[in-house]
Design a protein around this motif. Sequence first.
Motif, PDB file in Angstrom:
ATOM      1  N   GLY A 205      29.383  33.952  41.281  1.00  0.00           N
ATOM      2  CA  GLY A 205      29.578  35.277  40.255  1.00  0.00           C
ATOM      3  C   GLY A 205      29.029  36.249  41.118  1.00  0.00           C
ATOM      4  N   GLN A 206      28.164  36.177  42.030  1.00  0.00           N
ATOM      5  CA  GLN A 206      27.560  37.341  43.022  1.00  0.00           C
ATOM      6  C   GLN A 206      28.875  37.721  43.655  1.00  0.00           C
ATOM      7  OE1 GLN A 206      24.471  37.104  45.427  1.00  0.00           O
ATOM      8  NE2 GLN A 206      24.425  39.144  45.972  1.00  0.00           N
ATOM      9  N   ALA A 207      29.525  36.876  44.352  1.00  0.00           N
ATOM     10  CA  ALA A 207      30.510  37.018  45.145  1.00  0.00           C
ATOM     11  C   ALA A 207      31.773  37.753  44.455  1.00  0.00           C
ATOM     12  CB  ALA A 207      31.274  35.858  45.866  1.00  0.00           C
ATOM     13  N   LEU A 208      32.018  37.494  43.349  1.00  0.00           N
ATOM     14  CA  LEU A 208      33.066  38.133  42.565  1.00  0.00           C
ATOM     15  C   LEU A 208      32.638  39.519  42.278  1.00  0.00           C
ATOM     16  CD1 LEU A 208      35.527  37.989  40.682  1.00  0.00           C
ATOM     17  CD2 LEU A 208      34.416  37.171  38.620  1.00  0.00           C
ATOM     18  N   GLN A 209      31.231  39.634  41.813  1.00  0.00           N
ATOM     19  CA  GLN A 209      31.010  41.035  41.438  1.00  0.00           C
ATOM     20  C   GLN A 209      30.937  42.025  42.721  1.00  0.00           C
ATOM     21  OE1 GLN A 209      30.552  42.333  38.380  1.00  0.00           O
ATOM     22  NE2 GLN A 209      31.291  40.304  37.736  1.00  0.00           N
ATOM     23  N   GLU A 210      30.696  41.440  43.983  1.00  0.00           N
ATOM     24  CA  GLU A 210      30.665  42.196  44.971  1.00  0.00           C
ATOM     25  C   GLU A 210      31.869  42.737  45.472  1.00  0.00           C
ATOM     26  OE1 GLU A 210      27.984  43.634  46.316  1.00  0.00           O
ATOM     27  OE2 GLU A 210      26.557  42.404  45.450  1.00  0.00           O
ATOM     28  N   HIS A 211      33.029  41.915  45.159  1.00  0.00           N
ATOM     29  CA  HIS A 211      34.392  42.248  45.428  1.00  0.00           C
ATOM     30  C   HIS A 211      34.761  43.349  44.458  1.00  0.00           C
ATOM     31  CE1 HIS A 211      34.380  38.715  47.977  1.00  0.00           C
ATOM     32  NE2 HIS A 211      35.514  38.972  48.435  1.00  0.00           N
ATOM     33  N   LEU A 212      34.596  43.068  43.256  1.00  0.00           N
ATOM     34  CA  LEU A 212      34.718  43.919  42.250  1.00  0.00           C
ATOM     35  C   LEU A 212      34.363  45.373  42.342  1.00  0.00           C
ATOM     36  CD1 LEU A 212      34.743  41.683  38.858  1.00  0.00           C
ATOM     37  CD2 LEU A 212      36.752  42.487  40.044  1.00  0.00           C
TER      38      LEU A 212
END
Length: 275
Positions: A205-212
């Motif tokens: 989830g954190q990885a996704l948010q950092e890309h977003l």
Amino acid sequence: MKIDFFCPRWGFEHINWDAFLSRVKTVGYVGVEWFPYSEAIDFAEVLHQLKAYNLQLCIVMTVIKQNLTFDDYLQQLKQDLLDLSLLNPLFITAQTGREYFSPKQIEQCLACCAEVSRETGIPIYQETHRNKWAFAAHQVYPVLQNNPDFMLTMDVSHWFCVSESYLEDQQDAVDLAIRRTKHLHARIGHTQSSQVADPKAPEYGQALQEHLKIWDKYVALQRANHTEAVTITPEFGPPPYLTVMDKNIPADETQWRYNLWMKDLLNERYQPQQA
């Protein structure tokens, strides 16, 4: 502003082009991102089929010949770019040089790309990619500062992996890269890999948010600039990029599902009226 999604051919080279394009068209991609030298096929036939399906073409490329001297590499880079420009793509994403090239060699490679772009009228963007000159944010930052005309295909998953961070302490470099980006490769990576095992899994989830965060800034900037269309390639790759989680599902089907999930997520986020 439109968001135009391109489907990668990468990982599906074994699939008949007609069947591949039919599926691409059905799920709403506007075109295909293709590395033509990855398969033995008549390029003219591919262009004919793309036209039949009313699909656009963008190209991603790298010099595939190995163990070249630098002079030979530079000559091959120019010839490949000239040859691929004949396919009249919307643009070319170039994975240029190597991570160990000297500043002077990088300058020569970028000058070569700029020269071919001027000669052919085909935009050539530099991809942020491990193993290439643009492998890390700190490497690209001064080059962009000194060369205001250089534009990027941003794949920030590589930078996260190389830095083993989400670049929290390199925001100036990231912000300049966002301003100079013309195309996005949308794949979720993290600090230890350029591709997560499953982008839907809560542990990423954190990885996704950092890309977003980065993609949101880019899309907002393009809207503010009244850009007509933004192009994005959801780019989850095949093994070894892909971790096979379920051996009962073919790897290419898992890859297809991840890219479609990425496309649908971004489509709903950036143009919800069309989702």
